[in-house]
Write a protein that holds these residues in place. Structure first.
Motif, mmCIF file in Angstrom:
data_model
loop_
_atom_site.group_PDB
_atom_site.id
_atom_site.type_symbol
_atom_site.label_atom_id
_atom_site.label_comp_id
_atom_site.label_asym_id
_atom_site.label_seq_id
_atom_site.Cartn_x
_atom_site.Cartn_y
_atom_site.Cartn_z
ATOM 1 N N THR A 19 43.190 35.589 37.668
ATOM 2 C CA THR A 19 42.861 34.430 38.507
ATOM 3 C C THR A 19 41.480 34.586 39.137
ATOM 4 O O THR A 19 41.002 33.676 39.813
ATOM 5 N N ARG A 21 37.223 36.173 38.935
ATOM 6 C CA ARG A 21 36.033 35.995 38.092
ATOM 7 C C ARG A 21 36.007 36.966 36.917
ATOM 8 O O ARG A 21 35.873 36.560 35.755
ATOM 9 N N LEU A 22 36.135 38.260 37.210
ATOM 10 C CA LEU A 22 35.999 39.234 36.132
ATOM 11 C C LEU A 22 37.223 39.245 35.217
ATOM 12 O O LEU A 22 37.091 39.154 33.986
ATOM 13 N N ARG A 42 49.209 37.281 41.026
ATOM 14 C CA ARG A 42 50.022 37.012 42.225
ATOM 15 C C ARG A 42 50.459 35.554 42.279
ATOM 16 O O ARG A 42 51.466 35.238 42.892
ATOM 17 N N ARG A 46 47.974 29.640 39.212
ATOM 18 C CA ARG A 46 46.501 29.685 39.135
ATOM 19 C C ARG A 46 46.011 30.504 37.942
ATOM 20 O O ARG A 46 44.809 30.678 37.757
ATOM 21 N N PHE A 60 49.837 44.353 43.052
ATOM 22 C CA PHE A 60 49.806 45.784 42.750
ATOM 23 C C PHE A 60 50.920 46.561 43.450
ATOM 24 O O PHE A 60 51.392 47.562 42.937
ATOM 25 N N SER A 80 40.044 46.183 40.054
ATOM 26 C CA SER A 80 40.276 46.671 41.411
ATOM 27 C C SER A 80 40.588 45.498 42.329
ATOM 28 O O SER A 80 40.064 44.395 42.163
ATOM 29 N N ALA A 81 41.474 45.765 43.314
ATOM 30 C CA ALA A 81 41.942 44.704 44.211
ATOM 31 C C ALA A 81 40.832 44.278 45.164
ATOM 32 O O ALA A 81 39.844 44.987 45.358
ATOM 33 N N ARG A 87 43.743 49.045 50.392
ATOM 34 C CA ARG A 87 43.501 48.873 48.956
ATOM 35 C C ARG A 87 43.813 50.135 48.162
ATOM 36 O O ARG A 87 44.431 50.061 47.094
ATOM 37 N N GLN A 90 47.448 50.472 47.595
ATOM 38 C CA GLN A 90 47.915 49.514 46.579
ATOM 39 C C GLN A 90 47.547 49.984 45.185
ATOM 40 O O GLN A 90 48.339 49.870 44.239
ATOM 41 N N TYR A 148 27.370 43.538 41.166
ATOM 42 C CA TYR A 148 27.371 42.343 40.330
ATOM 43 C C TYR A 148 26.079 41.541 40.531
ATOM 44 O O TYR A 148 25.738 41.161 41.660
ATOM 45 N N GLN A 176 28.613 40.013 35.265
ATOM 46 C CA GLN A 176 30.048 40.057 34.969
ATOM 47 C C GLN A 176 30.332 39.685 33.519
ATOM 48 O O GLN A 176 31.321 40.147 32.948
HETATM 49 N N1 LIG Z 1 30.608 45.622 41.614
HETATM 50 C C1 LIG Z 1 30.490 44.759 42.622
HETATM 51 O O1 LIG Z 1 29.386 44.325 43.000
HETATM 52 C C2 LIG Z 1 31.698 44.247 43.306
HETATM 53 C C3 LIG Z 1 31.538 43.332 44.340
HETATM 54 C C4 LIG Z 1 32.675 42.809 44.937
HETATM 55 C C5 LIG Z 1 33.930 43.199 44.499
HETATM 56 N N2 LIG Z 1 34.042 44.101 43.500
HETATM 57 C C6 LIG Z 1 35.370 44.526 42.981
HETATM 58 O O2 LIG Z 1 35.517 43.919 41.690
HETATM 59 C C7 LIG Z 1 36.767 43.222 41.641
HETATM 60 C C8 LIG Z 1 36.653 42.038 40.695
HETATM 61 O O3 LIG Z 1 35.635 41.167 41.120
HETATM 62 P P1 LIG Z 1 35.846 39.605 40.984
HETATM 63 O O4 LIG Z 1 34.519 38.999 41.245
HETATM 64 O O5 LIG Z 1 36.558 39.297 39.718
HETATM 65 O O6 LIG Z 1 36.815 39.334 42.225
HETATM 66 P P2 LIG Z 1 37.739 38.058 42.447
HETATM 67 O O7 LIG Z 1 37.195 36.851 41.760
HETATM 68 O O8 LIG Z 1 38.000 38.011 43.920
HETATM 69 O O9 LIG Z 1 39.108 38.452 41.700
HETATM 70 C C9 LIG Z 1 39.930 39.492 42.161
HETATM 71 C C10 LIG Z 1 41.211 39.400 41.354
HETATM 72 O O10 LIG Z 1 42.056 40.503 41.722
HETATM 73 C C11 LIG Z 1 43.309 39.978 42.143
HETATM 74 N N3 LIG Z 1 43.841 40.832 43.195
HETATM 75 C C12 LIG Z 1 43.246 41.103 44.363
HETATM 76 N N4 LIG Z 1 44.029 41.912 45.089
HETATM 77 C C13 LIG Z 1 45.147 42.150 44.339
HETATM 78 C C14 LIG Z 1 46.330 42.891 44.536
HETATM 79 N N5 LIG Z 1 46.541 43.577 45.670
HETATM 80 N N6 LIG Z 1 47.270 42.911 43.555
HETATM 81 C C15 LIG Z 1 47.058 42.229 42.411
HETATM 82 N N7 LIG Z 1 45.950 41.501 42.162
HETATM 83 C C16 LIG Z 1 45.008 41.457 43.122
HETATM 84 C C17 LIG Z 1 43.008 38.591 42.664
HETATM 85 O O11 LIG Z 1 44.183 37.824 42.670
HETATM 86 P P3 LIG Z 1 44.333 36.514 43.622
HETATM 87 O O12 LIG Z 1 43.685 35.392 42.854
HETATM 88 O O13 LIG Z 1 45.801 36.371 43.775
HETATM 89 O O14 LIG Z 1 43.634 36.821 44.915
HETATM 90 C C18 LIG Z 1 41.995 38.122 41.625
HETATM 91 O O15 LIG Z 1 42.611 37.736 40.442
HETATM 92 C C19 LIG Z 1 37.047 42.855 43.098
HETATM 93 O O16 LIG Z 1 38.430 42.635 43.296
HETATM 94 C C20 LIG Z 1 36.528 44.075 43.825
HETATM 95 O O17 LIG Z 1 37.481 45.123 43.825
HETATM 96 C C21 LIG Z 1 32.946 44.622 42.890
#
Ligand SMILES: NC(=O)c1ccc[n+]([C@@H]2O[C@H](COP(=O)([O-])OP(=O)(O)OC[C@H]3O[C@@H](n4cnc5c(N)ncnc54)[C@H](OP(=O)(O)O)[C@@H]3O)[C@@H](O)[C@H]2O)c1
Length: 289
Positions: A19, A21-22, A42, A46, A60, A80-81, A87, A90, A148, A176
């Motif tokens: 659900t 971005r990545l 979750r 969506r 998680f 990662s969450a 976190r 989890q 990112y 991404q």
């Molecule tokens: N490298 C970087 O610059 C950077 C920056 C920010 C974050 N990050 C990490 O990279 C991850 C992915 O980035 P993104 O842009 O794809 O984030 P995102 O769009 O917020 O997506 C996070 C995903 O993880 C799910 N999630 C979050 N907590 C969870 C949990 N406890 N159990 C199960 N699923 C969970 C969310 O589900 P829901 O839709 O239900 O919320 C969503 O599908 C982030 O979650 C963070 O850990 C990296």
């Protein structure tokens, strides 16, 4: 489940974060390649609607759901969450449940320079998650993403100024889409990548002055970088009312850059995807539409 398993509910591959971005990017790429997958989400309402994909509701920390929902799976892609105080707990709970479900290989989205003493506080959590995965006995692949590239324009305030204690340090911002392509390559042939730790970076290591100039040129508006001291960084973020762990995470994003811990271009994206990594300018241009 009372219904007999369908092809995708019994599929060998499980993707989390679909659900988001990545994870969404990875799930769509796998679907385009005709790969069957289970999406552990979750909020199934969506989840992306993709061919040969079945959504399973679970977070998680939902031990029983994860263990039963992942039975028969061979490989799990773990995004990662979202940032939270618990976190790491989890993550560890999820890894334990995945291992208990009999999964063979866990592919984890980690962070560049993950280490117990990393300046970026959340990179320590990534290290401890990696250690927990290593200790689980499952095969693993770690994708250690740099910052990112898509988030770089968002570093600027409404006045177009990026403020933070990053000094003149450098970061190798990674897109991404590149991470998703690299992850897809790993997930379609996981056995080839067992035990591998990949630093996923963009093609250039940039100061925030460089990044601000690139974003300005592409967006056609002034974006600048104004270095702060660490004290100024805490003070300028104090009004958000964030808990201390979150303030530490925000500020240490920048101090990690100052310390050189996000510096360094890797060849993992080209090696895994067969094409060059995407420069920041192209990422910002694509997002602009
Ligand atoms: N490298 C970087 O610059 C950077 C920056 C920010 C974050 N990050 C990490 O990279 C991850 C992915 O980035 P993104 O842009 O794809 O984030 P995102 O769009 O917020 O997506 C996070 C995903 O993880 C799910 N999630 C979050 N907590 C969870 C949990 N406890 N159990 C199960 N699923 C969970 C969310 O589900 P829901 O839709 O239900 O919320 C969503 O599908 C982030 O979650 C963070 O850990 C990296």
């Amino acid at each position: 489940m009372t219904e007999p398993p369908t092809e995708s509910s019994a599929s060998a591959l499980v993707v989390t974060g679909a659900t988001g971005r990545l994870g969404g990017r990875v799930a769509r790429r796998l679907a385009q390649r005709g790969v069957a997958q289970r999406l552990l989400v979750r909020s199934p309402e969506r989840a992306p609607d993709l061919p040969r994909a079945t959504a399973i509701r679970g977070g998680f920390g939902d031990h029983d759901v994860v263990v039963s929902g992942l039975r028969g799976a061979k490989t799990v892609f773990m995004v990662s969450a979202s940032e939270s105080a618990d976190r790491l707990d989890q993550h560890k709970a999820f890894v334990d449940s995945v291992a208990q479900a009999g999964v063979e290989h866990l592919v984890y989205v980690s962070f560049f320079g993950a280490a117990p003493d990393a300046t970026f506080t959340l990179a320590r959590d990534h290290f401890h998650t990696e250690e927990h995965i290593r200790a689980s006995g499952m095969a693993y692949t770690f994708l250690r993403d740099n910052m990112y590239a898509e988030f770089v324009p968002e570093l600027a305030g409404e006045d177009g100024v990026i403020r933070g204690p990053a000094g003149q340090g450098r970061a190798a911002f990674v897109s991404q889409d590149d991470i998703a392509d690299a992850a897809t390559a790993v997930l379609t042939r996981p056995g080839d990548h067992a035990g591998a730790v990949y630093d996923l970076t963009g093609p250039e290591s940039l100061t925030l002055d460089d990044a601000a100039r690139i974003v300005s040129e592409v967006l056609g508006r002034s974006i600048t970088y104004q270095p702060e001291t660490v004290e100024e960084a805490y003070a300028s973020r104090a009004s958000y009312g964030a808990p201390p762990w979150q303030l530490d995470a925000w500020v240490s994003t920048y101090t990690a850059i100052a310390a050189g811990q996000l510096d360094g271009v890797s060849d993992a994206v080209p090696l895994l995807t067969g094409r060059p990594a995407t420069p920041l300018a192209d990422v910002v241009r694509a997002a602009k539409g």
